[in-house]
Design an enzyme around this catalytic site. Structure first.
Site, PDB file in Angstrom:
ATOM      1  CD  GLU A 131      -2.654   0.973   2.646  1.00 35.97           C
ATOM      2  OE1 GLU A 131      -2.901   0.096   3.121  1.00 35.97           O
ATOM      3  OE2 GLU A 131      -2.844   2.339   3.058  1.00 35.97           O
ATOM      4  CG  ASP A 134      -2.773   8.501   7.349  1.00 40.20           C
ATOM      5  OD1 ASP A 134      -3.064   7.299   7.455  1.00 40.20           O
ATOM      6  OD2 ASP A 134      -3.045   8.884   6.216  1.00 40.20           O
TER       7      ASP A 134
END
Lengths: 398, 256
Positions: B46, B57
Site C-alpha cells: 500500500e 492518519d
C-alpha cells in the site's frame, strides 16, 4: 436554476461546493448529526431554550447602531451590527450555544473544538462551563504562543487546551487534530466546529445558528428606516461564520448587495495572504469542497493575515458558491488597511473593533455608496484581544 | 486474473499488506523500499501518496508525509518513479491518499497514469460512496483499477454490504475507529471481525490499524484474510540507512 443561496441540497452542496468528504471512521457521527439536526433545531423546546440563552446569557438582540460620524465621512448611511457586544466579545457564541444544545440532545458528554485566535475556543469553553460538560480545545502550538490571554480564559473556564504540533501548527492543524480526536472517540464526543466549514451538515447548521444576526438586522432596520432591506451588507470572511449570519436572510433578496471582505495580508501578490477566493482553486479540506489555497500539487498552503481569525486557507462552501455565481462581491483588505480602519472607528465612533471586523470596515474605502443608501457592516467582535497588535501599530512598547 | 485477485486466490489467509509512504525516508527511496518489501515477503504494497493534511492518519504517517513533501515528492514525480515499477515489482500495489492532490492532478489523468504504471487499486479514505458512485466510479472502472473502501466497528451491516458491493480487490477493516498507530483492545476487535466474517462478503477482508508485530498480525488473521501494517513499519524505517536489512528484519518479526 438555483432555488436558494442560503441552504445546501440534501447532500450538502451549495452549487458545486460542500458535500461530506470524510473517512468512514467519521461517518456514523456525522450521519447521526445530519439525520437529527434539523429536527432538533425545529423542536419548540429547543427553540425556547436557545432563544432564552441568546437573550439572557449572550445579551441579544445586539444593537444596530447608526454610526453618524462614520456615515458622514463616507457620505452614506452606515449601520454597525454590534456583535462585539455579545458575551465573550464576538458572534462566535451564537453558534456555540446552538451546538451545545444539539450535543446535549444527542446525549454527548465530551465536547471538542478547534480554535485559531482562541475566540471560538473561548466561546466553546464558555458554553461547556454553562452545561457542565468536559471541554477539550485543540489549538496550534504557534497560536498558543501568540494568543496567551485567550488560552488563559479557556483554562479559567475549565477547558483543556491541547497544542496541535503537526504540520504548520496553526488553525488548520488544530482542525485536523480535533477531527482525529473525534475519530478516536466515536461514541461520547461532539465536535463543535466554529465556522461554516467542515462536512455537511456543519456549514448549514452553523449558518442557521448565526442567521440570528441578519434576522435581527431586518427587524431593526424596519423600525429605524421603515424597510427591512438595506442596500448592502458587509462582513469579513475567514471561514465565514459572521458573514454567513450577516448575509443569510438577505441572500435571496436580489436588491441587497452582498460584500465579503477577505484578508489580503501583506497584499494579494506577496505570498503572505489569506484571500482564498483570489488565491485559491476548488479543492477539498476538512470534509468539504470549496475554494482552497494550495500548491500546484494540491498540498494545502499556509495562509497569512495579521488577524488570526481570518488566517485560514479555505472558505465556507456557501461563500464559494456566492463567489462563483457572482451573488456576492468579494473584496479584500490588507493588514495596513484593516489597521487604518480600526483606528478610524476608534477615533470616529469610540469603538475598538476586532482586527477581523476591521477588514469589513475597510471595505467602506473600496466601494462607493450613494448618499441615501443604507449600509450594514457586521462588527463581528471587539478589539480587546488585539490590543497588543494595536499597541505595536501605535509604536507603543508592549 | 488481476494481481489482487491472484494473491487472495493463491494464499487466501495471512495476506500481509504493508504500507509505505512514497518518498520516505528519502525522496528516491520509493522503489527501493517497495523492492525490499517484496523481497522480505510482503504480499501487497500500500503506497501512500503524501499529503499536507492527512486527517485519517496518525502522527507517524503524517510525519513521514511531511518529510516526503519536504524532499520534493509530488504526484508527478511519483508516477515518474513508478514507470519502471513493473520491471521489478510483481506483487499488487495499491495507492492510498487523499482526494485534494488527486483532484488537482486531474482524477482521470491520475487513474490513467496509475494504470499505466501497473498500479492495481486505489484507497482514497475521504472519497465517500455517494461521490464515488455518482462521479468517480465510471472513471476508476474504465482504467481497470480496484477501489477499496474502509469499514469500521461503527459501520452498520447495511452499510458494510453497500461498501463491499462498491469495493473490489479487498475490503479494508479498520480495527477500531481510530487513526493509525494506536494501541488496541484486541478482544473488542476480534468480536467485530467475527461479525464481518458472518456477513459472507464478496471481497476478502484485510484488517488495518494497530497491527504491529507477530502477535497482532496472527490474531487479526484468525478472523480475516490478512492484515495491513502501516505506522509500525514507518517507525522502523525512520532514521535507518540500510532499508533492505531493516525491512527484512521487520517483516521477519511479523511473520515469525
Amino acid at each position: 436554476m438555483q432555488v436558494s443561496y442560503k441552504q445546501p441540497d440534501e447532500q450538502g452542496y451549495y452549487g458545486e461546493f460542500g458535500g461530506a468528504y470524510i473517512p468512514e471512521m467519521l461517518y456514523r457521527n456525522v450521519e447521526e448529526l445530519r439525520e437529527n439536526y434539523l429536527e432538533i433545531i425545529a423542536d419548540p423546546a429547543f427553540q425556547k431554550e436557545y432563544q432564552l440563552l441568546l437573550t439572557d446569557y449572550a445579551g441579544r438582540a445586539t444593537p444596530l447602531y447608526y454610526a453618524a460620524r462614520l456615515s458622514e465621512k463616507y457620505g452614506t448611511n452606515v449601520y454597525l451590527k454590534r456583535e462585539d457586544l455579545c458575551h465573550t466579545g464576538a458572534h462566535k457564541v451564537n453558534n456555540t450555544i446552538g451546538q451545545i444544545l444539539v450535543a446535549e440532545r444527542l446525549g454527548k458528554k465530551r465536547i471538542i473544538a478547534e480554535t485559531g485566535a482562541g475566540q471560538h475556543g473561548v466561546a466553546t469553553a464558555t458554553v461547556c462551563a454553562l452545561k457542565g460538560l468536559e471541554c477539550i480545545v485543540y489549538m496550534g502550538e504557534k497560536d498558543i504562543e501568540r494568543q496567551a490571554p485567550n488560552v488563559a480564559r479557556m483554562k479559567m473556564l475549565g477547558a483543556t487546551v491541547i497544542p496541535a504540533k503537526s504540520g504548520s501548527k496553526t488553525l488548520k492543524d488544530a482542525t485536523n487534530e480535533a477531527i482525529r480526536d473525534w475519530i478516536n472517540n466515536p461514541n461520547d464526543t461532539f465536535y463543535i466546529i466554529g465556522s461554516v466549514v467542515g462536512p455537511h451538515p456543519y456549514p448549514d447548521m452553523v449558518a442557521r445558528f448565526q442567521s440570528v444576526i441578519s434576522k435581527e438586522i431586518r427587524a431593526q432596520l424596519a423600525e429605524k428606516i421603515g424597510t427591512e432591506l438595506p442596500h448592502a451588507v458587509i462582513a469579513c470572511v475567514g471561514g465565514g461564520s459572521n458573514a454567513a449570519g450577516t448575509f443569510y436572510h438577505f441572500l435571496d433578496e436580489p436588491s441587497v448587495g452582498i460584500y465579503a471582505v477577505e484578508a489580503a495580508g501583506c497584499g494579494i501578490d506577496t505570498h503572505m495572504s489569506a484571500a482564498a477566493t483570489q488565491l485559491g482553486k476548488p479543492g477539498i479540506l476538512h470534509g468539504s469542497k470549496s475554494f482552497l489555497m494550495q500548491t500546484a500539487d494540491g498540498q494545502v498552503e499556509e495562509p497569512y493575515s495579521i488577524s488570526a481569525g481570518l488566517d485560514y486557507p479555505g472558505i465556507g462552501p456557501m461563500h464559494a458558491n456566492l463567489f462563483v455565481t457572482g451573488r456576492g462581491t468579494f473584496l479584500n483588505a490588507t493588514d495596513q488597511e484593516a489597521l487604518d480602519a480600526a483606528f478610524e472607528l476608534a477615533k470616529l465612533e469610540g469603538i475598538i473593533p476586532a482586527l477581523e471586523s476591521a477588514h469589513a470596515l475597510a471595505a467602506l474605502n473600496k466601494v462607493s455608496f450613494a448618499k441615501d443608501d443604507h449600509i450594514v457592516v457586521c462588527l463581528s467582535g471587539r478589539g480587546d484581544k488585539d490590543m497588543e497588535t494595536y499597541m505595536k501599530a501605535m509604536g507603543t512598547k508592549v | 486474473m488481476s494481481r489482487l485477485k491472484d494473491v487472495f486466490a493463491k494464499k487466501g489467509k495471512n495476506v500481509l499488506n504493508v504500507y509505505c509512504t512514497a518518498g520516505f525516508p528519502q525522496v528516491n527511496s520509493t522503489l527501493p523500499v517497495m523492492q525490499a518489501l517484496q523481497d522480505s515477503g510482503a504480499d501487497i504494497i500500500e503506497l501512500g501518496m503524501p499529503y499536507s493534511d492527512p486527517l485519517a492518519d496518525g502522527e507517524v504517517i503524517q510525519n513521514s508525509s511531511t518529510i516526503a513533501l519536504q524532499g520534493g515528492m509530488t504526484l508527478s514525480l511519483l508516477f515518474e518513479q513508478l514507470k519502471p515499477m513493473r520491471n521489478q515489482i510483481h506483487i499488487p500495489v495499491v495507492l492510498m491518499g487523499y482526494m485534494n492532490p488527486v483532484l488537482q492532478y486531474g482524477f482521470e489523468k491520475f487513474c490513467a497514469d496509475a494504470a499505466a504504471a501497473g498500479v492495481d487499486g486505489l484507497i482514497l479514505p475521504d472519497l465517500p460512496p455517494f461521490e464515488f458512485e455518482t462521479t468517480y466510479k465510471a472513471i476508476v472502472d474504465r482504467y481497470g483499477l480496484s477501489f477499496i473502501f474502509l469499514v469500521t466497528p461503527e459501520t452498520s451491516e447495511t452499510r458494510v454490504r453497500k461498501l463491499d458491493a462498491l469495493s473490489s480487490g479487498f475490503l479494508y477493516a479498520v480495527s477500531s475507529s481510530s487513526t493509525t498507530g494506536n494501541e488496541k483492545d484486541f478482544a473488542a476487535v476480534e468480536q467485530y471481525l467475527e461479525r464481518l466474517q458472518h456477513y459472507g462478503l464478496n471481497n476478502p477482508v484485510l484488517v488495518g490499524f494497530g497491527i504491529k508485530d507477530q502477535d497482532t498480525f496472527s490474531r487479526a488473521c484468525k478472523y480475516a484474510n490478512g492484515a495491513i501494517i502501516g505506522s509500525a513499519y514507518i517507525k522502523a524505517l525512520d532514521g535507518q540507512t540500510d532499508l533492505a536489512a531493516t525491512t527484512r528484519h521487520f517483516i521477519k518479526n511479523v511473520l515469525g
